[in-house]
Design a protein around this motif. Sequence first.
Motif, PDB file in Angstrom:
ATOM      1  N   TYR A 245       0.864  -1.175   0.000  1.00  0.00           N
ATOM      2  CA  TYR A 245       0.000   0.000   0.000  1.00  0.00           C
ATOM      3  C   TYR A 245       0.902   1.227   0.000  1.00  0.00           C
ATOM      4  O   TYR A 245       2.129   1.121  -0.085  1.00  0.00           O
ATOM      5  N   SER A 246       0.330   2.402   0.061  1.00  0.00           N
ATOM      6  CA  SER A 246       1.141   3.622   0.036  1.00  0.00           C
ATOM      7  C   SER A 246       0.448   4.710   0.836  1.00  0.00           C
ATOM      8  O   SER A 246      -0.766   4.670   1.057  1.00  0.00           O
ATOM      9  N   TYR A 247       1.226   5.697   1.256  1.00  0.00           N
ATOM     10  CA  TYR A 247       0.637   6.837   1.960  1.00  0.00           C
ATOM     11  C   TYR A 247      -0.295   7.619   1.041  1.00  0.00           C
ATOM     12  O   TYR A 247      -1.280   8.207   1.506  1.00  0.00           O
ATOM     13  N   ALA A 248       0.001   7.647  -0.252  1.00  0.00           N
ATOM     14  CA  ALA A 248      -0.890   8.361  -1.175  1.00  0.00           C
ATOM     15  C   ALA A 248      -2.282   7.734  -1.162  1.00  0.00           C
ATOM     16  O   ALA A 248      -3.297   8.439  -1.217  1.00  0.00           O
ATOM     17  N   GLY A 255      -9.073  10.395  -1.619  1.00  0.00           N
ATOM     18  CA  GLY A 255     -10.305   9.640  -1.776  1.00  0.00           C
ATOM     19  C   GLY A 255     -10.489   8.535  -0.765  1.00  0.00           C
ATOM     20  O   GLY A 255     -11.536   7.896  -0.720  1.00  0.00           O
ATOM     21  N   TYR A 256      -9.477   8.266   0.072  1.00  0.00           N
ATOM     22  CA  TYR A 256      -9.610   7.248   1.107  1.00  0.00           C
ATOM     23  C   TYR A 256     -10.650   7.718   2.114  1.00  0.00           C
ATOM     24  O   TYR A 256     -10.556   8.825   2.644  1.00  0.00           O
ATOM     25  N   SER A 257     -11.633   6.856   2.388  1.00  0.00           N
ATOM     26  CA  SER A 257     -12.811   7.331   3.121  1.00  0.00           C
ATOM     27  C   SER A 257     -12.803   6.994   4.599  1.00  0.00           C
ATOM     28  O   SER A 257     -13.842   6.953   5.225  1.00  0.00           O
ATOM     29  N   ALA A 258     -11.651   6.734   5.165  1.00  0.00           N
ATOM     30  CA  ALA A 258     -11.581   6.497   6.606  1.00  0.00           C
ATOM     31  C   ALA A 258     -10.204   6.915   7.094  1.00  0.00           C
ATOM     32  O   ALA A 258      -9.276   7.093   6.315  1.00  0.00           O
ATOM     33  N   GLY A 259     -10.106   7.052   8.412  1.00  0.00           N
ATOM     34  CA  GLY A 259      -8.803   7.336   8.967  1.00  0.00           C
ATOM     35  C   GLY A 259      -8.424   8.790   8.876  1.00  0.00           C
ATOM     36  O   GLY A 259      -9.259   9.681   8.796  1.00  0.00           O
ATOM     37  N   MET A 260      -7.111   9.034   8.896  1.00  0.00           N
ATOM     38  CA  MET A 260      -6.567  10.377   9.040  1.00  0.00           C
ATOM     39  C   MET A 260      -6.110  10.917   7.681  1.00  0.00           C
ATOM     40  O   MET A 260      -5.751  10.158   6.794  1.00  0.00           O
ATOM     41  N   PRO A 261      -6.090  12.240   7.547  1.00  0.00           N
ATOM     42  CA  PRO A 261      -5.416  12.825   6.385  1.00  0.00           C
ATOM     43  C   PRO A 261      -3.915  12.866   6.644  1.00  0.00           C
ATOM     44  O   PRO A 261      -3.449  12.532   7.730  1.00  0.00           O
ATOM     45  N   SER A 262      -3.152  13.238   5.642  1.00  0.00           N
ATOM     46  CA  SER A 262      -1.726  13.546   5.806  1.00  0.00           C
ATOM     47  C   SER A 262      -0.965  12.467   6.561  1.00  0.00           C
ATOM     48  O   SER A 262      -0.380  12.719   7.622  1.00  0.00           O
ATOM     49  N   ALA A 355      -0.900  25.720  -5.011  1.00  0.00           N
ATOM     50  CA  ALA A 355      -0.103  25.772  -3.778  1.00  0.00           C
ATOM     51  C   ALA A 355      -0.717  24.898  -2.693  1.00  0.00           C
ATOM     52  O   ALA A 355       0.000  24.181  -1.975  1.00  0.00           O
ATOM     53  N   LEU A 356      -2.036  24.938  -2.563  1.00  0.00           N
ATOM     54  CA  LEU A 356      -2.686  24.102  -1.550  1.00  0.00           C
ATOM     55  C   LEU A 356      -2.514  22.621  -1.875  1.00  0.00           C
ATOM     56  O   LEU A 356      -2.281  21.799  -0.977  1.00  0.00           O
ATOM     57  N   ALA A 357      -2.646  22.276  -3.144  1.00  0.00           N
ATOM     58  CA  ALA A 357      -2.455  20.879  -3.538  1.00  0.00           C
ATOM     59  C   ALA A 357      -1.033  20.422  -3.227  1.00  0.00           C
ATOM     60  O   ALA A 357      -0.818  19.299  -2.736  1.00  0.00           O
ATOM     61  N   ALA A 358      -0.048  21.285  -3.488  1.00  0.00           N
ATOM     62  CA  ALA A 358       1.346  20.932  -3.191  1.00  0.00           C
ATOM     63  C   ALA A 358       1.552  20.751  -1.692  1.00  0.00           C
ATOM     64  O   ALA A 358       2.269  19.839  -1.257  1.00  0.00           O
ATOM     65  N   MET A 359       0.920  21.605  -0.888  1.00  0.00           N
ATOM     66  CA  MET A 359       1.042  21.474   0.564  1.00  0.00           C
ATOM     67  C   MET A 359       0.491  20.142   1.045  1.00  0.00           C
ATOM     68  O   MET A 359       1.119  19.435   1.849  1.00  0.00           O
ATOM     69  N   LEU A 360      -0.691  19.779   0.578  1.00  0.00           N
ATOM     70  CA  LEU A 360      -1.312  18.543   1.052  1.00  0.00           C
ATOM     71  C   LEU A 360      -0.576  17.310   0.541  1.00  0.00           C
ATOM     72  O   LEU A 360      -0.479  16.304   1.253  1.00  0.00           O
ATOM     73  N   ARG A 361      -0.041  17.374  -0.664  1.00  0.00           N
ATOM     74  CA  ARG A 361       0.759  16.245  -1.159  1.00  0.00           C
ATOM     75  C   ARG A 361       2.007  16.063  -0.303  1.00  0.00           C
ATOM     76  O   ARG A 361       2.409  14.940   0.005  1.00  0.00           O
ATOM     77  N   ALA A 362       2.607  17.172   0.084  1.00  0.00           N
ATOM     78  CA  ALA A 362       3.806  17.089   0.919  1.00  0.00           C
ATOM     79  C   ALA A 362       3.489  16.460   2.267  1.00  0.00           C
ATOM     80  O   ALA A 362       4.239  15.615   2.771  1.00  0.00           O
ATOM     81  N   LEU A 363       2.375  16.849   2.882  1.00  0.00           N
ATOM     82  CA  LEU A 363       2.006  16.302   4.180  1.00  0.00           C
ATOM     83  C   LEU A 363       1.609  14.831   4.081  1.00  0.00           C
ATOM     84  O   LEU A 363       1.694  14.097   5.067  1.00  0.00           O
ATOM     85  N   ALA A 364       1.154  14.403   2.927  1.00  0.00           N
ATOM     86  CA  ALA A 364       0.788  12.997   2.763  1.00  0.00           C
ATOM     87  C   ALA A 364       2.004  12.087   2.840  1.00  0.00           C
ATOM     88  O   ALA A 364       1.914  10.944   3.279  1.00  0.00           O
ATOM     89  N   GLY A 365       3.157  12.579   2.427  1.00  0.00           N
ATOM     90  CA  GLY A 365       4.344  11.742   2.421  1.00  0.00           C
ATOM     91  C   GLY A 365       4.394  10.846   1.204  1.00  0.00           C
ATOM     92  O   GLY A 365       3.437  10.747   0.423  1.00  0.00           O
ATOM     93  N   HIS A 366       5.534  10.187   1.040  1.00  0.00           N
ATOM     94  CA  HIS A 366       5.758   9.391  -0.169  1.00  0.00           C
ATOM     95  C   HIS A 366       6.097   7.940   0.142  1.00  0.00           C
ATOM     96  O   HIS A 366       6.637   7.238  -0.720  1.00  0.00           O
ATOM     97  N   ARG A 367       5.783   7.478   1.327  1.00  0.00           N
ATOM     98  CA  ARG A 367       6.180   6.124   1.694  1.00  0.00           C
ATOM     99  C   ARG A 367       5.391   5.098   0.884  1.00  0.00           C
ATOM    100  O   ARG A 367       4.177   5.186   0.763  1.00  0.00           O
ATOM    101  N   GLU A 368       6.119   4.102   0.363  1.00  0.00           N
ATOM    102  CA  GLU A 368       5.532   3.004  -0.395  1.00  0.00           C
ATOM    103  C   GLU A 368       5.798   1.706   0.350  1.00  0.00           C
ATOM    104  O   GLU A 368       6.916   1.446   0.785  1.00  0.00           O
ATOM    105  N   GLY A 369       4.753   0.889   0.494  1.00  0.00           N
ATOM    106  CA  GLY A 369       4.913  -0.385   1.171  1.00  0.00           C
ATOM    107  C   GLY A 369       5.598  -1.423   0.299  1.00  0.00           C
ATOM    108  O   GLY A 369       5.667  -1.300  -0.925  1.00  0.00           O
TER     109      GLY A 369
END
Length: 767
Positions: A245-248, A255-262, A355-369
């Motif tokens: 899975y991935s943080y994205a 679009g993930y409908s549960a849990g936390m953002p970012s 700019a807002l999209a870039a901010m939220l993508r950054a907070l999401a992180g890039h970790r890949e399982g």
Amino acid sequence: MNGPETGEPLTVVGVRHHSPACARLVRRTIETVRPALVLIEGPSDFNPHLADLALDHALPVAIFSFRATEHASHASYTPFCAFSPEWQALVSGRAVGAETLFCDLPAWDPAFGQRRNRYADPHGPRAEAAERALASALGAEDQDALWDMLAEAAPKHELPDRLARYLALLRPPGTDDPAEEARERFMGAHAAWALRAAGGKPVVLVCGGWHAEAIRRYAARADGARPEPAPPDQGERTGSYLVPYSYARLDRFSGYSAGMPSPGYYEHVAAEGLDPAADWAAGTIATALREAGQVVSTADRIAWAAHAGALARLRAHPAILRADLIDAALATLVKDALDAPPAWTASAAAPRHAALAAMLRALAGHREGRLAPGTRQPPLVADVEERLRAADLEPGPLRRRVPIDWAEPADRARAHLLHQTVVLGLPGIGREEGPDLAEPGLPRESFAIARHPDWPGALIEASLWGGTLAMAATARLAARIEADPDSLHVLALALSDALFAGLPIEGDLLGRLSRGIATAHAVADLGGTGRRLVRLHRFGAAFGETAAPALAQLCVALGERALPLIETIVDAREGLGAIELVLACRDLFRDCRDTVPGLAPLRPPFVAMLGRRLADPDAPPALAGAALGFLVACGEIGAGPDEAARRLRRFGLPDTLGDFLAGLFALAREEVAQDATLAAVEALVSAWDDADFLRALPALRMAFAWFPPRERERIAAAILRRGGIGPAQAEAEALAWMRQGAMPIDQAKALAQEARVADRLARYGLT
């Protein structure tokens, strides 16, 4: 939460999924209670394979569960990251020697429904209203900011009580949820069974907070027998496997409908605490904005930090929380106006502002399982990898091009494999080049192959379609058809994919296509389908002995339906849509007359019908042009310049010329694109004023779009030469026209605007 401290052997810990605070609470509870059994909201059919979850995976991972029949399928995910309470329950349970088990319904149980995400808890309008009221009372702008205030920033000794009061507000004790009742009864029955099996020792059950109180009630009423889900229906395939899975994919804004953002931010909250997480977030947001081209100066960073600290103090937060940080970034770093509220204050929809999209993508992180070696895999994985390896088509680290020539029998088997992977949508294998719709002979193709990071997970997820590559591709096509069984486009594309992939086409697909063609009323849809069918028939020798007769029958059905349909077209828009259909019929009657039995008797009435449409004063210009092009291309009438000029004069007005030429050039571009014909067009256009030309320009551009770029360049040079420009200069200017950066339609709009301005200035004597 209840448990031994209240004299009860069952401790139910209600959590918010993927919350660091709840993950810590679960870990502390298990370490304190040291239960005999730990039950976790998750698919109980995975219990025989829990050893897979104990391997050394790189998180995040998810349990991928599916159920599938011959014509339909459904998938569900149960994701875990390091700070998921459910993951901590697994790890901590094993650490204290407890037996850990999932206790929820399998995803294939009918009562589970069509839920794509097991941890998506739909709270309903009443709970949402209560949560909004609480957020408003506490000065929080959205659900996530409220949660951080209540839970992530809570002292650990206060968290259980805060959670209990928060969950009681969302779902008061004793409240039933009909949509979740079956799952809650099942988990409650599991809890009662675990209490009996534990023989008086403690039991901990970890679940979404929405379910906690109901599970306690159902556990108290259950008889202690171990619950068993209903078996899958006859003919239904089911399974549960681990996938990367991935943080994205975990991020609520994707679009993930549960849990936390970012999730990237909350990973740092879980590992280091709120203050270090805020420092990490500030740094990663600044980097992301700079990479997006926005200047973030040292002064901006200082103002941002000061603003975030002030917001945290104003809101009585013990540290700078996520909402403080991004609200301060919005105030100090985003310099232009927004066309909508920020996503974190409005909804889970992704923001439109860059700019807002870039901010939220950054907070999401890039970790890949990544899955650990030895993880159990479905049969499809071995089948696909073995077949690709045997055919020397296995994706590697370097991208390579694989040419396919269908005239070579050895290449056809490789083409079938590659097309089957494309049907399944497996990443890393793509068709780069293929035959043009009008190309005669056997096709040549090329594929690009490279190892894609999503390949392992995508291959496991594709197993819901079947255990072998051919079986899975066949089921995938069947599901596409079932999703839109009346669409000619879907049916024709499925037929094409099946033939190129070497899959069977007998039965329902051919029957549906035949019926769809026979009853079609939309000329554009039938035209697109017809062009595809004629192309496939012309490649029929490559698809085996059974394909050619079936394709021939469909082609005859196409000709039979096109005849009355074209005869009745009177609307100008339908006339444009009919170009594709007449084009398909041109290829059919001109190129397939010797290979399609039953086609010869259709040609005379079809030619006569187009002759009538060409002479009909009420025929749409595009259809009249297509009729003329068909008759010329099929040798029914000559293509001399006098004939073309005579026809052009009839449709020489600004509102009709472009449509007429679009039909004519689509059907007989090579036959009629002579200098005399183009000179006749130029003579008509040059007699118009600017307003007429601008009005006709879009349709004229559409007409000349049927010429490839090199031919359009030749036409431009010819026009310039007729205007008195020398050959060399004409060639240079034609090349410049073809390669200019500005769109011609935009230039035309600018000229029209300038003309209106000049007219208004002249009216007021300001020229």
